[in-house]
Design a protein around this motif. Structure first.
Motif, PDB file in Angstrom:
ATOM      1  N   LEU A 161     153.601 -13.006 -13.850  1.00 35.25           N
ATOM      2  CA  LEU A 161     154.021 -14.299 -14.397  1.00 35.25           C
ATOM      3  C   LEU A 161     153.590 -15.419 -13.456  1.00 35.25           C
ATOM      4  N   ASP A 162     153.848 -15.182 -12.192  1.00 33.39           N
ATOM      5  CA  ASP A 162     153.491 -16.167 -11.189  1.00 33.39           C
ATOM      6  C   ASP A 162     151.975 -16.366 -11.148  1.00 33.39           C
ATOM      7  N   ALA A 163     151.240 -15.254 -11.270  1.00 31.59           N
ATOM      8  CA  ALA A 163     149.778 -15.324 -11.218  1.00 31.59           C
ATOM      9  C   ALA A 163     149.230 -16.157 -12.366  1.00 31.59           C
ATOM     10  N   ILE A 164     149.840 -16.008 -13.532  1.00 35.71           N
ATOM     11  CA  ILE A 164     149.379 -16.775 -14.696  1.00 35.71           C
ATOM     12  C   ILE A 164     149.617 -18.266 -14.450  1.00 35.71           C
ATOM     13  N   LYS A 165     150.778 -18.568 -13.891  1.00 32.09           N
ATOM     14  CA  LYS A 165     151.110 -19.961 -13.591  1.00 32.09           C
ATOM     15  C   LYS A 165     150.093 -20.536 -12.581  1.00 32.09           C
ATOM     16  N   GLN A 166     149.861 -19.750 -11.522  1.00 34.15           N
ATOM     17  CA  GLN A 166     148.915 -20.185 -10.491  1.00 34.15           C
ATOM     18  C   GLN A 166     147.523 -20.396 -11.097  1.00 34.15           C
ATOM     19  N   GLY A 167     147.146 -19.465 -11.990  1.00 39.15           N
ATOM     20  CA  GLY A 167     145.832 -19.546 -12.621  1.00 39.15           C
ATOM     21  C   GLY A 167     145.686 -20.866 -13.360  1.00 39.15           C
ATOM     22  N   LYS A 168     146.743 -21.270 -14.065  1.00 35.62           N
ATOM     23  CA  LYS A 168     146.692 -22.522 -14.826  1.00 35.62           C
ATOM     24  C   LYS A 168     146.560 -23.718 -13.890  1.00 35.62           C
ATOM     25  N   ILE A 169     147.312 -23.672 -12.800  1.00 33.85           N
ATOM     26  CA  ILE A 169     147.242 -24.781 -11.839  1.00 33.85           C
ATOM     27  C   ILE A 169     145.823 -24.893 -11.272  1.00 33.85           C
ATOM     28  N   MET A 170     145.243 -23.737 -10.905  1.00 33.29           N
ATOM     29  CA  MET A 170     143.908 -23.740 -10.297  1.00 33.29           C
ATOM     30  C   MET A 170     142.860 -24.250 -11.278  1.00 33.29           C
ATOM     31  N   LYS A 171     143.064 -23.916 -12.564  1.00 31.64           N
ATOM     32  CA  LYS A 171     142.099 -24.348 -13.571  1.00 31.64           C
ATOM     33  C   LYS A 171     142.108 -25.885 -13.644  1.00 31.64           C
ATOM     34  N   VAL A 172     143.287 -26.432 -13.646  1.00 37.69           N
ATOM     35  CA  VAL A 172     143.418 -27.893 -13.686  1.00 37.69           C
ATOM     36  C   VAL A 172     142.791 -28.503 -12.429  1.00 37.69           C
ATOM     37  N   LEU A 173     143.077 -27.851 -11.286  1.00 33.26           N
ATOM     38  CA  LEU A 173     142.539 -28.350 -10.015  1.00 33.26           C
ATOM     39  C   LEU A 173     141.007 -28.356 -10.040  1.00 33.26           C
ATOM     40  N   ASP A 174     140.417 -27.244 -10.522  1.00 36.98           N
ATOM     41  CA  ASP A 174     138.951 -27.182 -10.586  1.00 36.98           C
ATOM     42  C   ASP A 174     138.398 -28.259 -11.514  1.00 36.98           C
ATOM     43  N   GLU A 175     139.088 -28.465 -12.635  1.00 35.04           N
ATOM     44  CA  GLU A 175     138.593 -29.461 -13.588  1.00 35.04           C
ATOM     45  C   GLU A 175     138.648 -30.864 -12.989  1.00 35.04           C
ATOM     46  N   LEU A 176     139.758 -31.154 -12.328  1.00 35.89           N
ATOM     47  CA  LEU A 176     139.880 -32.479 -11.717  1.00 35.89           C
ATOM     48  C   LEU A 176     138.827 -32.682 -10.640  1.00 35.89           C
ATOM     49  N   ASN A 177     138.676 -31.682  -9.780  1.00 35.52           N
ATOM     50  CA  ASN A 177     137.686 -31.823  -8.719  1.00 35.52           C
ATOM     51  C   ASN A 177     136.277 -31.873  -9.281  1.00 35.52           C
ATOM     52  N   ALA A 190     135.448 -33.220 -12.111  1.00 33.29           N
ATOM     53  CA  ALA A 190     135.226 -34.519 -12.741  1.00 33.29           C
ATOM     54  C   ALA A 190     135.210 -35.654 -11.726  1.00 33.29           C
ATOM     55  N   MET A 191     135.995 -35.504 -10.667  1.00 36.83           N
ATOM     56  CA  MET A 191     136.154 -36.637  -9.756  1.00 36.83           C
ATOM     57  C   MET A 191     135.415 -36.480  -8.443  1.00 36.83           C
ATOM     58  N   GLY A 192     134.788 -35.327  -8.254  1.00 37.43           N
ATOM     59  CA  GLY A 192     134.124 -35.085  -6.977  1.00 37.43           C
ATOM     60  C   GLY A 192     135.025 -34.205  -6.139  1.00 37.43           C
ATOM     61  N   ARG A 193     134.412 -33.384  -5.302  1.00 40.18           N
ATOM     62  CA  ARG A 193     135.147 -32.377  -4.551  1.00 40.18           C
ATOM     63  C   ARG A 193     136.255 -32.972  -3.679  1.00 40.18           C
ATOM     64  N   ASN A 194     137.364 -32.192  -3.551  1.00 46.06           N
ATOM     65  CA  ASN A 194     138.434 -32.511  -2.608  1.00 46.06           C
ATOM     66  C   ASN A 194     139.249 -33.740  -2.965  1.00 46.06           C
ATOM     67  N   LYS A 195     139.223 -34.110  -4.251  1.00 49.25           N
ATOM     68  CA  LYS A 195     140.112 -35.202  -4.661  1.00 49.25           C
ATOM     69  C   LYS A 195     141.526 -34.644  -4.795  1.00 49.25           C
ATOM     70  N   VAL A 196     141.626 -33.408  -5.298  1.00 50.16           N
ATOM     71  CA  VAL A 196     142.927 -32.775  -5.420  1.00 50.16           C
ATOM     72  C   VAL A 196     142.920 -31.572  -4.487  1.00 50.16           C
ATOM     73  N   ILE A 197     143.880 -31.513  -3.568  1.00 48.25           N
ATOM     74  CA  ILE A 197     143.849 -30.453  -2.569  1.00 48.25           C
ATOM     75  C   ILE A 197     145.235 -29.890  -2.326  1.00 48.25           C
ATOM     76  N   VAL A 198     145.236 -28.731  -1.669  1.00 48.71           N
ATOM     77  CA  VAL A 198     146.497 -28.139  -1.254  1.00 48.71           C
ATOM     78  C   VAL A 198     146.945 -28.870   0.017  1.00 48.71           C
ATOM     79  N   GLY A 199     148.245 -29.166   0.100  1.00 48.32           N
ATOM     80  CA  GLY A 199     148.778 -29.992   1.180  1.00 48.32           C
ATOM     81  C   GLY A 199     148.180 -29.770   2.546  1.00 48.32           C
ATOM     82  N   ARG A 200     148.104 -28.504   2.979  1.00 50.52           N
ATOM     83  CA  ARG A 200     147.653 -28.230   4.341  1.00 50.52           C
ATOM     84  C   ARG A 200     146.200 -28.647   4.585  1.00 50.52           C
TER      85      ARG A 200
END
Length: 420
Positions: free
Chosen positions: A362-378, A380-390
């Motif tokens: 369940l968690d993996a599916i959730k993570q997968g969705k988040i990553m998909k959005v992250l890849d799409e945003l990056n 469209a907007m250029g690499r590293n616009k959306v990143i993990v906090g650290r």
DNA sequence: TCTGGGGTCCTAGGACCC
DNA sequence: TCTGGGGTCCTAGGACCC
């Protein structure tokens, strides 16, 4: 028959493609951190600037000859490569993209009565369509196609195309070909062969097969067969999924703070995950390493790596950054000047085949969705616009790129202006 | 002062099992 | 108590490529 198309002085040619003022001017491109020369235009080669030369060694040559110097701009080169490959795909159904600047084309099943004319058309079309000059070699095996390609580059009267379509031409090409220039013969083997009195590719094909097998393993034997005209290296239309993915860099300057190194490691881990997701895979082992500058004998040296087995294979940036930084915490020692760090993921499996318990799934599916959005945003907007906090914002570890050219072809603000 | 980064494949040798 | 061989798996190291 197999064709090999190779871009001439690729990175230097890319820099030139959008900047006509560089025509006829010597151009060199530097490695990451502007460390050493990794590409040279013909003019720069003629000046005697060597591959791997250090900037301070060639300072005088640069000044005296008005050499244009660039930091590497992989965004630009990647996009230009894509343009070249797209054109090649209109000339053969079977194109194997071998590297950023090279592709094999299969002409099996093509009824081409004049292969040389066809090749000249390809070379002309790519050069005209992209501004990147290319050369092409054609032969019955990949290794011979490589020989043909280098011959086409070397002998000006061939005008960038050479076809090895008879045994006479094969022998002639091999006779004039240094053994160390053969694809698959590196420095060690070249030295070994020269000690045996073998200086040319032709002499290599006249050696004892058993000797080659014994001293150069099956790899050497394969090269032997290929040079004799018997194909032993297959065409790979679909690149196989990578078994190891690595992201490692020297820092722009030496780092002493844990948080600075952590930022770098988090970014490398995130990049590994991007690559994993691109090939629809997950990794179950991650290795993190750091080390100081080995060239600085005056400073205390330290280097260490740590291997972490993940409970479940992942391609989630959030997950991997968590484990990678945990690993870093375990190996990082205060009091050193760190120069390089890296993250290597392995034990890579298709994302679809991951075994886990339902909870985790369940968690993996959730993570997968988040990553998909992250890849799409990056994307469209250029690499590293959306990143993990650290991954942080301080970016002290960033490469030194003092002579970066604009991203002419991929960034709207960098597009060239034509005055008419 | 400055010395790249990201891959693959093959082999030898050790550990372990039967 | 001593001895042997075959198979597999893993790792390290060396060679190569762009």
């Amino acid at each position: 028959m197999i064709g090999l198309v190779d871009c001439n002085n690729f990175y230097a040619s890319c820099e030139r493609a959008f900047n006509p003022a560089l025509r006829n001017r010597p151009v060199v491109v530097l490695s990451n951190n502007d460390g050493c020369v990794i590409a040279r235009s013909n003019e720069a080669k003629e000046l005697g600037i060597a591959m791997g030369a250090l900037p301070f060694e060639i300072e005088k040559l640069i000044e005296q000859n008005n050499v244009a110097v660039f930091s590497s701009n992989y965004t630009l080169y990647g996009d230009m490569s894509h343009r070249v490959m797209t054109i090649l795909q209109t000339y053969s159904q079977d194109v194997e993209i071998y590297s950023i600047d090279e592709a094999f084309l299969s002409f099996d099943g093509y009824n081409l009565y004049d292969l040389e004319a066809y090749s000249r058309e390809i070379v002309g079309k790519v050069t005209k369509g992209t501004g990147i000059p290319v050369s092409m070699g054609i032969a019955s095996s990949k290794t011979l196609a490589k020989v043909a390609n280098k011959t086409a580059k070397k002998r000006k009267e061939l005008k960038g195309v050479y076809v090895i379509d008879s045994d006479e031409k094969r022998i002639e090409a091999l006779r004039n070909f240094a053994i160390g220039d053969v694809w698959g013969i590196g420095r060690q083997y070249a030295e070994l062969l020269v000690r045996q009195g073998v200086k040319t590719a032709l002499e290599f094909t006249q050696m004892n097969k058993e000797w080659i097998q014994k001293h150069m393993t099956v790899v050497g034997r394969r090269t032997y067969d290929e040079l004799c005209g018997h194909p032993r290296i297959d065409f790979e239309l679909m690149p196989p999924a990578k078994q190891v993915i690595c992201n490692a860099r020297s820092f722009g300057s030496m780092l002493t703070e844990y948080t600075q190194v952590e930022e770098a490691v988090a970014n490398y881990a995130a990049r590994c995950c991007e690559k994993l997701r691109k090939q629809n895979c997950c990794a179950s082992v991650v290795m993190v390493f750091v080390h100081t500058n080995q060239h600085r004998k005056d400073l205390p040296q330290y280097g260490k790596n740590i291997v972490i087995n993940l409970p479940v294979a992942t391609n989630s940036s959030m997950e991997l950054v968590k484990y990678a930084t945990k690993g870093l915490r375990a190996i990082f020692k205060e009091g050193f000047h760190y120069k390089k760090a890296g993250v290597i993921v392995s034990d890579i499996v298709p994302a679809a085949s991951i075994q886990s318990n339902m909870f985790y799934e369940l968690d993996a599916i959730k993570q997968g969705k988040i990553m998909k959005v992250l890849d799409e945003l990056n994307g469209a907007m250029g690499r590293n616009k959306v990143i993990v906090g650290r991954q942080g914002f301080e970016r002290k570890w960033k490469l030194r790129q003092e002579k970066l050219s604009p991203c002419y072809s991929t960034r709207l603000s960098d597009i060239i202006t034509v005055k008419a």
